[in-house]
Scaffold this active site. Structure first.
Site, PDB file in Angstrom:
ATOM      1  N   SER A 267      28.820  47.021  32.113  1.00 50.57           N
ATOM      2  CA  SER A 267      28.214  47.862  31.065  1.00 50.57           C
ATOM      3  C   SER A 267      26.870  47.292  30.606  1.00 50.57           C
ATOM      4  CB  SER A 267      29.161  48.026  29.870  1.00 50.57           C
ATOM      5  OG  SER A 267      29.631  46.783  29.418  1.00 50.57           O
ATOM      6  N   HIS A 297      36.691  47.695  34.552  1.00 52.96           N
ATOM      7  CA  HIS A 297      35.953  47.122  33.413  1.00 52.96           C
ATOM      8  C   HIS A 297      36.660  47.547  32.128  1.00 52.96           C
ATOM      9  CE1 HIS A 297      32.793  45.352  31.211  1.00 52.96           C
ATOM     10  NE2 HIS A 297      31.878  46.306  31.261  1.00 52.96           N
ATOM     11  N   HIS A 343      39.854  36.406  35.358  1.00 51.17           N
ATOM     12  CA  HIS A 343      38.518  36.744  34.865  1.00 51.17           C
ATOM     13  C   HIS A 343      37.482  36.321  35.892  1.00 51.17           C
ATOM     14  CE1 HIS A 343      35.040  37.128  32.177  1.00 51.17           C
ATOM     15  NE2 HIS A 343      35.812  37.950  31.491  1.00 51.17           N
ATOM     16  N   ARG A 352      38.650  35.365  22.865  1.00 50.58           N
ATOM     17  CA  ARG A 352      38.816  36.660  22.179  1.00 50.58           C
ATOM     18  C   ARG A 352      40.296  37.040  22.152  1.00 50.58           C
ATOM     19  NH1 ARG A 352      34.884  40.161  25.725  1.00 50.58           N
ATOM     20  NH2 ARG A 352      36.223  39.170  27.272  1.00 50.58           N
ATOM     21  N   ASP A 398      41.884  41.708  27.298  1.00 47.01           N
ATOM     22  CA  ASP A 398      42.614  42.964  27.454  1.00 47.01           C
ATOM     23  C   ASP A 398      44.124  42.787  27.442  1.00 47.01           C
ATOM     24  OD1 ASP A 398      40.525  44.785  27.486  1.00 47.01           O
ATOM     25  OD2 ASP A 398      40.041  44.283  29.556  1.00 47.01           O
TER      26      ASP A 398
HETATM   27  N1  AMX Z   1      47.199  39.199  39.208  1.00 51.12           N
HETATM   28  C1  AMX Z   1      47.380  39.028  40.527  1.00 51.12           C
HETATM   29  N2  AMX Z   1      46.404  38.675  41.365  1.00 51.12           N
HETATM   30  C2  AMX Z   1      45.215  38.445  40.835  1.00 51.12           C
HETATM   31  C3  AMX Z   1      44.950  38.561  39.466  1.00 51.12           C
HETATM   32  C4  AMX Z   1      46.006  38.973  38.640  1.00 51.12           C
HETATM   33  N3  AMX Z   1      45.841  39.163  37.343  1.00 51.12           N
HETATM   34  N4  AMX Z   1      43.656  38.266  39.231  1.00 51.12           N
HETATM   35  C5  AMX Z   1      43.118  37.969  40.418  1.00 51.12           C
HETATM   36  N5  AMX Z   1      44.047  38.085  41.385  1.00 51.12           N
HETATM   37  C6  AMX Z   1      43.855  37.897  42.825  1.00 51.12           C
HETATM   38  C7  AMX Z   1      42.731  38.803  43.299  1.00 51.12           C
HETATM   39  O1  AMX Z   1      43.217  40.112  43.586  1.00 51.12           O
HETATM   40  C8  AMX Z   1      42.241  38.066  44.527  1.00 51.12           C
HETATM   41  O2  AMX Z   1      43.135  38.341  45.567  1.00 51.12           O
HETATM   42  P1  AMX Z   1      42.592  38.587  47.081  1.00 51.12           P
HETATM   43  O3  AMX Z   1      41.892  37.319  47.441  1.00 51.12           O
HETATM   44  O4  AMX Z   1      43.836  38.837  47.845  1.00 51.12           O
HETATM   45  O5  AMX Z   1      41.664  39.757  46.999  1.00 51.12           O
HETATM   46  C9  AMX Z   1      42.416  36.615  44.115  1.00 51.12           C
HETATM   47  O6  AMX Z   1      43.372  36.598  43.066  1.00 51.12           O
HETATM   48  C10 AMX Z   1      41.155  35.948  43.637  1.00 51.12           C
HETATM   49  O7  AMX Z   1      40.613  36.715  42.598  1.00 51.12           O
HETATM   50  P2  AMX Z   1      39.722  36.007  41.465  1.00 51.12           P
HETATM   51  O8  AMX Z   1      38.515  35.467  42.132  1.00 51.12           O
HETATM   52  O9  AMX Z   1      40.564  35.064  40.685  1.00 51.12           O
HETATM   53  O10 AMX Z   1      39.365  37.209  40.491  1.00 51.12           O
HETATM   54  P3  AMX Z   1      38.085  38.154  40.551  1.00 51.12           P
HETATM   55  O11 AMX Z   1      36.957  37.427  39.926  1.00 51.12           O
HETATM   56  O12 AMX Z   1      37.895  38.711  41.908  1.00 51.12           O
HETATM   57  O13 AMX Z   1      38.533  39.357  39.617  1.00 51.12           O
HETATM   58  C11 AMX Z   1      39.531  40.327  37.693  1.00 51.12           C
HETATM   59  C12 AMX Z   1      38.618  39.215  38.213  1.00 51.12           C
HETATM   60  C13 AMX Z   1      39.542  40.272  36.173  1.00 51.12           C
HETATM   61  C14 AMX Z   1      38.994  41.710  38.137  1.00 51.12           C
HETATM   62  C15 AMX Z   1      40.962  40.085  38.254  1.00 51.12           C
HETATM   63  O14 AMX Z   1      41.433  38.830  37.800  1.00 51.12           O
HETATM   64  C16 AMX Z   1      41.916  41.185  37.893  1.00 51.12           C
HETATM   65  O15 AMX Z   1      41.987  42.210  38.600  1.00 51.12           O
HETATM   66  N6  AMX Z   1      42.694  41.013  36.790  1.00 51.12           N
HETATM   67  C17 AMX Z   1      43.625  42.021  36.354  1.00 51.12           C
HETATM   68  C18 AMX Z   1      42.877  43.199  35.705  1.00 51.12           C
HETATM   69  C19 AMX Z   1      42.251  42.809  34.378  1.00 51.12           C
HETATM   70  O16 AMX Z   1      42.845  42.108  33.570  1.00 51.12           O
HETATM   71  N7  AMX Z   1      41.023  43.290  34.131  1.00 51.12           N
HETATM   72  C20 AMX Z   1      40.307  43.029  32.870  1.00 51.12           C
HETATM   73  C21 AMX Z   1      39.067  42.223  33.081  1.00 51.12           C
HETATM   74  C22 AMX Z   1      38.302  42.017  31.787  1.00 51.12           C
HETATM   75  C23 AMX Z   1      37.347  43.174  31.518  1.00 51.12           C
HETATM   76  O17 AMX Z   1      36.318  43.339  32.160  1.00 51.12           O
HETATM   77  N8  AMX Z   1      37.629  44.007  30.559  1.00 51.12           N
END
Ligand code: AMX
Length: 471
Positions: A267, A297, A343, A352, A398
């Protein structure tokens, strides 16, 4: 306001008592003006003397991986440290909660004080925080054509569509665009009009969001803002929750926590990019909201709550620790992502999350969902650590946002991102204004073709120089 009027207002503000419309804008203008030259000199010096200093290399993986971690921007408004969390204008979340001024009887700071800090880079006094609140009050009236526009939409339109659309339509009010298209502005004064538009836009957001909430979920009733309430409290009041001081305080906390998270998130980055084309803050903020509306997001908070409710239903209430552990292992084993955990930048529990959790312990310790959030927080991180894939095994903000809203009866999941948007607009508009303060140019990174990348890799393997085509 013309340039002469702004200059006149500036000189008047020094003498006049700090009350009334435009006084706040004048003081913010003065605060920014006081440091503007030194900021511009610092930026120019870096560019002139160290323009070819190398910050980082970019890998093929980063190019295909969402330019993750590539340092492409400067944000002096906030910075997210992986091990500490966000600092806004140098202050941690805890420091902000302690040091920003509060309304009498309130647990959390006035949004007006936070906005003063974001814009002026100076911790406000109570009077200065109230000046922003007063300025917002004076500018809060939403033109009738915006309500007509919202009324004309189908009732099943997503609230973020309505919110973004309304912000975009408010662009008619942009003083920057009005002055710019008439050729009345010098580059050095763009920021004053961005500030002007920022104050007007942010002033209207609680009314706009509450209108959308009431229109969609409360039989289209329209509640006017109460001039005796602060910006955050007014939102609670307008959605019919003004009598609940705990919810009013939650609004104050929520709107502070989500206001900014440096410049690289979708954003903030989208808004910054759009405003670099000298699109006004209405266009830029609307673009920011469109990014926020994406499920990866801002929409994530509704997914977190949905997941928690399913978890509770699965166990018919609060599960035993061991049963939860098995459930989480099986979810992860089947490749599912646990919402609210992980994250892109943070490597600790999001401060937060902690701030809301502390409030939760004081106001809803026995709430079943809140207890479930806390149980997951105890059980899940060790499992994620053990699996070793997730870079951050800790909760993000979140993981708790939706639970807090749900407790107070704001149960419409698809509205949660609008709450985020009200708050995020504070940071977005400050970033856009400051981009003009330091005279940032239009953004234009370079794109390559896959063929080029393949040729570059091959050339390196052959020990040849690869000459990129000059556009
Ligand atoms: N549960 C299970 N697996 C997860 C995970 C979770 N909460 N978070 C990350 N992973 C996995 C990823 O899918 C990735 O797997 P892959 O290698 O097989 O593709 C691996 O762990 C490595 O990922 P990462 O480098 O730790 O995370 P990222 O930086 O790529 O993504 C985020 C960050 C937040 C998108 C991810 O942790 C996620 O999808 N979390 C759950 C959704 C969430 O909480 N979103 C809110 C984010 C905050 C916001 O912007 N509002």
């Amino acid at each position: 306001m013309s340039t002469e009027e702004i200059a006149g207002a500036k000189s008047k503000a020094v003498k006049r008592p700090a009350v009334g419309p435009d006084e706040c804008k004048t003081i913010l203008c003065e605060k920014i003006s006081d440091t503007l030259q030194s900021w511009r000199q610092r930026v120019q010096k870096l560019q002139k003397q160290h323009g070819d200093f190398k910050i980082c290399d970019v890998t093929v993986e980063q190019i295909y991986g969402g330019i993750r971690g590539v340092m492409i921007q400067v944000s002096d408004i906030s910075y997210v440290d992986p091990m500490e969390g966000i600092r806004i204008r140098g202050y941690t979340i805890r420091e902000l909660l302690e040091e920003l001024p509060k309304a009498p009887g309130a647990k959390f700071p006035l949004a007006g004080g936070l906005y003063f800090l974001l814009m002026a880079n100076s911790l406000p006094t109570y009077e200065q925080a109230m000046l922003v609140e007063e300025e917002w009050r004076c500018r809060s009236s939403v033109p009738g054509y915006i309500f007509d526009l919202l009324d004309s939409m189908p009732l099943d339109t997503h609230p973020m569509t309505l919110f973004s659309m309304a912000i975009l339509a408010l662009r008619n009010e942009s003083q920057f665009t009005h002055q710019y298209t008439q050729g009345l502005l010098q580059k050095g004064e763009f920021w004053e009009y961005y500030l002007e538009d920022s104050l007007s836009l942010t002033a209207k957001l609680p009314t706009l969001a509450a209108y959308i909430y009431n229109w969609k979920y409360r039989g289209k009733q329209h509640i006017q803002p109460n001039p005796d309430l602060d910006w955050s409290a007014n939102f609670a009041y307008m959605i019919g929750k003004g009598d609940d001081p705990e919810y009013v305080d939650l609004c104050r906390l929520f709107f502070l926590l989500h206001s900014d998270h440096e410049g690289g998130n979708v954003s903030a980055h989208a808004a910054h990019l759009v405003s670099s084309a000298l699109s006004d803050v209405y266009l830029a903020s609307s673009a920011g909201m469109d990014g926020l509306a994406g499920p990866l997001h801002g929409l994530a908070n509704q997914e977190c709550l949905r997941w928690l409710l399913e978890l509770r239903d699965h166990f018919g209430g609060l599960p035993e620790r061991n049963a939860l552990e098995s459930y989480l292992r099986s979810e992860l084993g089947s490749g599912k992502v646990i919402p609210g955990y992980g994250h892109a930048v943070l490597r600790i529990t999001d401060p937060r999350f902690t701030a809301q959790q502390e409030y939760g312990f004081s106001v809803m310790p026995d709430d079943e969902l809140f207890r479930l959030v806390n149980l997951v927080y105890e059980v899940l991180p060790p499992i994620l650590k053990e699996q070793g894939k997730v870079k951050n095994p800790w909760p993000n903000v979140d993981a708790l946002n939706g639970t807090m809203q749900y407790h107070y009866g704001v149960c419409e999941f698809d509205f949660y991102t609008v709450l985020f948007g009200i708050s995020r607009a504070l940071g977005i508009t400050a970033h856009c204004t400051w981009a003009r303060v330091v005279g940032k140019p239009i953004e234009r990174p370079k794109s390559l073709t896959t063929q080029m990348l393949e040729d570059m890799v091959q050339a390196a393997a052959d020990g040849r120089e690869y000459e990129i085509s000059k556009e």
